[in-house]
Design an enzyme around this catalytic site. Structure first.
Site, PDB file in Angstrom:
ATOM      1  N   ASN A  24       0.788  -1.218  -0.184  1.00  0.00           N
ATOM      2  CA  ASN A  24      -0.086   0.088   0.151  1.00  0.00           C
ATOM      3  C   ASN A  24       0.864   1.230  -0.333  1.00  0.00           C
ATOM      4  O   ASN A  24       1.721   1.714   1.061  1.00  0.00           O
ATOM      5  CB  ASN A  24      -0.978  -0.066   1.028  1.00  0.00           C
ATOM      6  N   HIS A  26       0.136   4.314   0.163  1.00  0.00           N
ATOM      7  CA  HIS A  26      -0.404   5.390   1.149  1.00  0.00           C
ATOM      8  C   HIS A  26       0.070   5.017   2.726  1.00  0.00           C
ATOM      9  O   HIS A  26       0.703   5.778   3.360  1.00  0.00           O
ATOM     10  CB  HIS A  26      -2.089   5.178   1.208  1.00  0.00           C
ATOM     11  N   ASP A  82      -1.661  -3.716  11.143  1.00  0.00           N
ATOM     12  CA  ASP A  82      -2.980  -4.146  10.738  1.00  0.00           C
ATOM     13  C   ASP A  82      -3.983  -3.103  11.652  1.00  0.00           C
ATOM     14  O   ASP A  82      -3.992  -2.802  12.724  1.00  0.00           O
ATOM     15  CB  ASP A  82      -3.324  -5.497  11.319  1.00  0.00           C
ATOM     16  N   SER A  83      -4.819  -2.555  11.071  1.00  0.00           N
ATOM     17  CA  SER A  83      -5.724  -1.493  11.371  1.00  0.00           C
ATOM     18  C   SER A  83      -7.053  -1.587  10.851  1.00  0.00           C
ATOM     19  O   SER A  83      -7.307  -2.350   9.728  1.00  0.00           O
ATOM     20  CB  SER A  83      -5.097  -0.125  11.044  1.00  0.00           C
ATOM     21  N   GLY A 166      -8.739   4.651   2.710  1.00  0.00           N
ATOM     22  CA  GLY A 166      -9.389   3.829   3.447  1.00  0.00           C
ATOM     23  C   GLY A 166     -10.681   4.452   3.700  1.00  0.00           C
ATOM     24  O   GLY A 166     -11.469   5.078   2.919  1.00  0.00           O
ATOM     25  N   ASP A 168     -10.981   7.122   5.660  1.00  0.00           N
ATOM     26  CA  ASP A 168     -10.631   8.320   6.206  1.00  0.00           C
ATOM     27  C   ASP A 168     -11.763   9.571   5.871  1.00  0.00           C
ATOM     28  O   ASP A 168     -12.068  10.309   6.880  1.00  0.00           O
ATOM     29  CB  ASP A 168      -9.383   8.872   5.491  1.00  0.00           C
ATOM     30  N   LYS A 188      -2.393  14.866   9.998  1.00  0.00           N
ATOM     31  CA  LYS A 188      -2.879  13.462  10.395  1.00  0.00           C
ATOM     32  C   LYS A 188      -1.598  12.751  11.206  1.00  0.00           C
ATOM     33  O   LYS A 188      -2.224  12.132  12.057  1.00  0.00           O
ATOM     34  CB  LYS A 188      -3.184  12.628   9.115  1.00  0.00           C
ATOM     35  N   HIS A 193      -4.361   7.164  14.777  1.00  0.00           N
ATOM     36  CA  HIS A 193      -3.860   5.846  15.237  1.00  0.00           C
ATOM     37  C   HIS A 193      -2.472   5.291  15.028  1.00  0.00           C
ATOM     38  O   HIS A 193      -1.943   4.670  15.515  1.00  0.00           O
ATOM     39  CB  HIS A 193      -5.075   4.863  14.943  1.00  0.00           C
ATOM     40  N   ARG A 194      -2.274   5.439  13.585  1.00  0.00           N
ATOM     41  CA  ARG A 194      -0.946   4.847  13.011  1.00  0.00           C
ATOM     42  C   ARG A 194       0.195   5.620  13.841  1.00  0.00           C
ATOM     43  O   ARG A 194       1.082   5.046  14.009  1.00  0.00           O
ATOM     44  CB  ARG A 194      -1.055   4.948  11.628  1.00  0.00           C
TER      45      ARG A 194
END
Length: 269
Positions: A24, A26, A82-83, A166, A168, A188, A193-194
């Site tokens: 990915n 992004h 993983d999110s 995703g 967002d 961001k 969370h990331r």
């Protein structure tokens, strides 16, 4: 201290080339900005065909599965995460299935997944939700470094914004009044969370590498004291990098430059 600020100042985290267990782009952009002291590599950019099934029942299980799968191929440091989006009114769904939400109904794009989720939430008053991320760093024989980040927000009624990826565009941050997709990557990375998971990961990694960093600082201090022996500031090795200079020599000159700065502070004291 904000997550992104700590990550940029975590100098005890020594430079590494880290493979990201994802294709990915992004995610690659986000992790590269979160770990500016390291080089983050995508498997496809190195000619590696990588795929992991992600069939675990928890975020950690999926992240570890991806890290193990890629490490078996590259035998080098691997970062995996993983999110997912957990909606309170749906008992935490889509959760670990966020990337495959609605697949049984023929839904295979981010836009279609968001539309399906908004349809499920139509008419509901409780729109509280959380973005959850679990990131792991596999370095080989040492235990896994694990970081978990949670960002609370509210589900919107329509998609807003063009940034991010995703879910967002439908995840609203009440204190900012904007969705993740309306934030720049720098904004961001202060709240996501990331970013929080990466912060925890960096803290664990820093503690693991602290003995090595302390040995380096002790060596630096000894070098500085030698330069100030007898109360006289003595010159060290030249620090300017010259053409044709080897990497080892450049590192030695950089060390002496730091030692001289330390020596000046001791001499002034």
């Amino acid at each position: 201290m904000r997550a992104v600020d700590f990550l940029r100042r975590a100098t005890v985290c020594w430079y590494m080339r880290i493979y990201l267990a994802s294709n990915n782009a992004h995610k690659h952009a986000e992790f590269s900005s979160l770990f500016p002291m390291h080089t983050i590599l995508l498997p496809k950019d190195e000619g590696i065909d990588f795929f992991s099934p992600e069939d675990g029942s928890t975020f950690f299980a999926n992240a570890r599965q991806k890290a193990d799968a890629l490490y078996d191929v590259v035998h080098a440091p691997v970062l995996a995460d993983d999110s997912g989006l957990c909606v309170d009114a749906l008992d935490g769904d889509p959760g670990v299935h966020s990337a495959r939400f609605g697949a049984q109904h023929g839904v295979h794009t981010d836009t279609a997944r968001m539309q399906l989720l908004l349809e499920r939430m139509h008419g509901r008053q409780d729109r509280a939700c959380s973005f959850v991320c679990v990131a792991v760093l596999k370095l080989g024989s040492v235990p896994l470094c694990v970081g978990r980040g949670v960002c609370r927000g509210v589900l919107t009624t329509e998609m807003s914004g063009v940034e991010g990826f995703g879910y967002d565009p439908i995840f609203l941050l009440p204190h900012l009044g904007r969705t993740f997709a309306q934030l720049s990557i720098e904004e961001k990375n202060r709240v996501s969370h990331r970013a929080l998971a990466a912060l925890r990961l960096a803290q664990v990694l820093a503690m693991m590498q602290l003995p090595r960093a302390l040995r380096y600082e002790l060596k630096l201090l000894r070098g500085a004291r030698r330069m100030t022996r007898g109360g006289v500031l003595r010159p060290g090795a030249p620090c300017a990098q010259r053409k044709g200079q080897t990497a080892q020599t450049a590192r030695r000159h950089k060390f002496y430059a730091r030692a001289r700065r330390c020596a000046r502070r001791i001499h002034r004291a």
